[in-house]
Write an enzyme that holds these catalytic residues in place. Sequence first.
Site, PDB file in Angstrom:
ATOM      1  N   LYS A  35       0.805  -1.227   0.000  1.00  0.00           N
ATOM      2  CA  LYS A  35       0.000   0.000   0.000  1.00  0.00           C
ATOM      3  C   LYS A  35       0.841   1.281   0.000  1.00  0.00           C
ATOM      4  CE  LYS A  35      -3.611   1.279   3.262  1.00  0.00           C
ATOM      5  NZ  LYS A  35      -4.425   0.730   4.357  1.00  0.00           N
ATOM      6  N   GLU A 117      10.329 -10.423  28.486  1.00  0.00           N
ATOM      7  CA  GLU A 117       9.166  -9.532  28.363  1.00  0.00           C
ATOM      8  C   GLU A 117       7.987 -10.170  29.081  1.00  0.00           C
ATOM      9  OE1 GLU A 117       8.537  -8.594  24.221  1.00  0.00           O
ATOM     10  OE2 GLU A 117      10.462  -7.587  24.057  1.00  0.00           O
ATOM     11  N   HIS A 232      -1.675  -2.726  23.972  1.00  0.00           N
ATOM     12  CA  HIS A 232      -0.342  -2.703  24.606  1.00  0.00           C
ATOM     13  C   HIS A 232      -0.433  -1.778  25.814  1.00  0.00           C
ATOM     14  CE1 HIS A 232       3.924  -2.333  25.267  1.00  0.00           C
ATOM     15  NE2 HIS A 232       4.175  -3.190  24.297  1.00  0.00           N
ATOM     16  N   ARG A 272       0.382  -9.070  28.590  1.00  0.00           N
ATOM     17  CA  ARG A 272      -0.083  -7.687  28.435  1.00  0.00           C
ATOM     18  C   ARG A 272      -1.595  -7.510  28.587  1.00  0.00           C
ATOM     19  NH1 ARG A 272       2.285  -7.134  22.387  1.00  0.00           N
ATOM     20  NH2 ARG A 272       4.162  -7.081  23.614  1.00  0.00           N
ATOM     21  N   HIS A 331      -3.046  -2.489  19.743  1.00  0.00           N
ATOM     22  CA  HIS A 331      -1.710  -2.886  19.305  1.00  0.00           C
ATOM     23  C   HIS A 331      -1.720  -4.037  18.313  1.00  0.00           C
ATOM     24  CE1 HIS A 331       2.623  -3.191  19.698  1.00  0.00           C
ATOM     25  NE2 HIS A 331       2.534  -4.461  20.049  1.00  0.00           N
ATOM     26  N   ARG A 366      -2.023 -12.571  22.342  1.00  0.00           N
ATOM     27  CA  ARG A 366      -0.691 -12.919  21.828  1.00  0.00           C
ATOM     28  C   ARG A 366       0.393 -12.690  22.868  1.00  0.00           C
ATOM     29  NH1 ARG A 366       3.380  -9.940  19.809  1.00  0.00           N
ATOM     30  NH2 ARG A 366       2.190  -8.057  19.309  1.00  0.00           N
TER      31      ARG A 366
HETATM   32  C1  SIN Z   1       7.117  -4.383  22.536  1.00  0.00           C
HETATM   33  O1  SIN Z   1       8.302  -4.189  22.274  1.00  0.00           O
HETATM   34  O2  SIN Z   1       6.645  -4.190  23.645  1.00  0.00           O
HETATM   35  C2  SIN Z   1       6.197  -4.850  21.447  1.00  0.00           C
HETATM   36  C3  SIN Z   1       6.548  -6.198  21.034  1.00  0.00           C
HETATM   37  C4  SIN Z   1       5.326  -6.959  20.632  1.00  0.00           C
HETATM   38  O3  SIN Z   1       4.320  -6.384  20.242  1.00  0.00           O
HETATM   39  O4  SIN Z   1       5.350  -8.185  20.756  1.00  0.00           O
END
Ligand code: SIN
Length: 525
Positions: A35, A117, A232, A272, A331, A366
């Site tokens: 796009k 994370e 997020h 998250r 997100h 996710r």
């Molecule tokens: C992040 O760096 O927090 C985003 C990574 C993700 O969306 O998995």
Amino acid sequence: MPALDLLVIGSGVSGLSAAVRAGSAHRLRVGVITKGQLHQTTTRWAQGGVAAVLGGTDDPDSTDLHMADTLSAGAGLCDIDAVRVLVDEGPVRVSDLIAMGAIFDRDHEGDYMKAREGGHTQARILHARGDATGAEIERALVVAVHDTAASLVEHAFADSLLMDNGACVGVRYQDANGTLHEMEARNVLLAAGGAGQLYSVTTNPVEATGDGIAMALAAGAALGDTEFVQFHPTALHHEAMPRPLLSEALRGHGALLRDANRERFVDELEPRDVVSRAMMRTMIEQAEEHLWLDATGLEDFAVRFPTIHRSLELVGLDATTDLLPIAPAAHYTCGGVITDLRGATTVPGLWAAGEVACSGVHGANRLASNSLLEGMVFGPRAVDAIAAGAVGPEPTGAMRTVLTPDDARVTGRRLDPPEPPRWGSVDSDPAKVRRAVQASMTRGAGVLRDRQSLATTAAELEELISHVPAQDSDPAWLEIRNLITLGRAVVIAAASREESRGAHTRDDFPATSDDWMLRQVMVRA
Ligand code: SIN
């Protein structure tokens, strides 16, 4: 005979990984249309990294642990086989990328640096240039695809799939001058990303308008898991749009979340969905528009997180001394076009991979840094299947719910897709209508929803349909039509799921219910 064996729509990690594999491993004639410019994709915004277990003698991690974390984040709705494929094939695809020239960060001994994370029990996230992982992967893939693709068309807005006898045989697109073209291909791979632009506050670029999902729905493809829109938790609270992301890796390095009283209120390393929910509830309770991320204790901030450091500098913040204002932002689209484990959709000739798809790897939420991985695994898988002559879907992955709904491993619930809309005829300002769609979705179908809020949003979207001209083929209107189509799909599935699970929180059904251990699919009767 079409000139192309494969036409890829989209140039993020899934699309370009597929195109490179098609050209280099199978000598297929492949074209890519996108796009914007080739590199202008959601992929390049990804900061945190790629979750992949590369192994090593004293590494306590394993693909089984990565799988367990993915399943746990997915809150009971992941397809186990899809996750197994993801974690097992991921490391090989990371090696392919490294062979293509992608450079991941290493420590002084030359070992790959690994970050932790939210939702990960181990430090296993590879990263590049600190917090520019997506940009580095996109860079390497753009270089590689120039050597492998037969044609690359930028600024091509795909508006519909060409169909022949129920099979997809190509795509119709508009070029930058508004001229229509048709490109035929034996196979079409949708890799057009998600729809973060459904919401007023998002980390996604303006291009993320769900075009691929909407086109697939119009062509009769089944959709799944559309109620699961991931927010997020730590987007910078600032007027910039897309919202600058403050990567999960910050919390993995020890950054803390603080409420209005500067108190901690949640375990920062929860997945998250848990963190976003806790933030929304705290914001409502304390009547605040944002909370705080405290990264003041992190060492070498500017070196480890150069992209974030620069975006903070631009708004006059210094992470080493300031608390950073944060709020959840849309997100990731966890659901999408249902596929089997090879990327086949319910429409012959149409394949899907990455955020546009619902392969079963994410379930209800996710796991952080599984999205780049998904793209690099499932894009090439579709290509391998095409090269092997595969036709039509198999009952594997999320497709099991459609083809064998009585399979004991996953029961499904069928929903009717939204009725074809009766677009209006009165021209209005597309920017205004787009903002109205986003505001309605944010109010009624955001992090927290209930029956009333969803019903209000459903009614508002129906009303907005009459402000969208049916005949206007300006891309701004095409995007709005796609956003409304997808918004309606999100609302239908969210209203139907009377429980809270993963990224879907119903204030009127706050508990997770065993009766809802099922995937909702939208299939036209
Ligand atoms: C992040 O760096 O927090 C985003 C990574 C993700 O969306 O998995």
